[in-house]
Design an enzyme around this catalytic site. Structure first.
Site, mmCIF file in Angstrom:
data_model
loop_
_atom_site.group_PDB
_atom_site.id
_atom_site.type_symbol
_atom_site.label_atom_id
_atom_site.label_comp_id
_atom_site.label_asym_id
_atom_site.label_seq_id
_atom_site.Cartn_x
_atom_site.Cartn_y
_atom_site.Cartn_z
ATOM 1 N N ASN A 167 0.806 -1.227 0.000
ATOM 2 C CA ASN A 167 0.000 0.000 0.000
ATOM 3 C C ASN A 167 0.836 1.273 0.000
ATOM 4 O OD1 ASN A 167 0.874 -0.377 2.630
ATOM 5 N ND2 ASN A 167 -1.007 0.384 3.560
ATOM 6 N N CYS A 168 2.150 1.146 -0.081
ATOM 7 C CA CYS A 168 3.040 2.312 -0.142
ATOM 8 C C CYS A 168 2.975 2.916 -1.545
ATOM 9 C CB CYS A 168 4.467 1.876 0.195
ATOM 10 S SG CYS A 168 5.717 3.141 -0.096
#
Length: 120
Positions: free
Chosen positions: A13-14
């Site tokens: 999710n970065c």
């Protein structure tokens, strides 16, 4: 692009990891993704990364995880050993992504210009 057998370490999710994965896919790179959240931080690889690029480059002092740490914990990170211990405990303090090929770190963090140079 001739990039092959790349391993990209990070968390899915970065935003920076997402950019790197999208860019590498667009270049036709063969990439294996190593998810810190599911697979953990590989301690042996972390030792190699520290030797290759230094703990200071790997430690993300700009991120939310670092900023949320207790001041005493931050103050205790003074060398490779203390940084490694924190990185193993809190994978999110490792600058993302780390991209390697054949055990060699090619990139820590991501921008297209550096990636093109390192992988081209």
């Amino acid at each position: 692009m001739t990039a092959s057998d790349l391993i990209l370490y990070g968390i899915p999710n970065c935003d920076t990891v997402k950019k790197a994965r999208t860019w590498l896919a667009g270049q036709g790179a063969n990439v294996t993704f190593h998810d810190y959240k599911k697979q953990g931080v590989p301690a042996g690889r972390l030792d190699d990364w520290i030797r290759q690029v230094g703990w200071e480059k790997l430690l993300n002092r700009q991120g939310t995880t670092w900023r949320k740490l207790d001041d005493a914990v931050k103050a205790g990170v003074v060398d490779a050993a203390s940084a490694k211990a924190l990185m193993l405990e809190q994978a999110s303090v490792i600058k993302r992504p780390v991209i390697e090929r054949g055990g060699q770190v090619l990139l820590v963090g991501f921008n297209e210009a550096d990636a093109a140079k390192a992988l081209g």
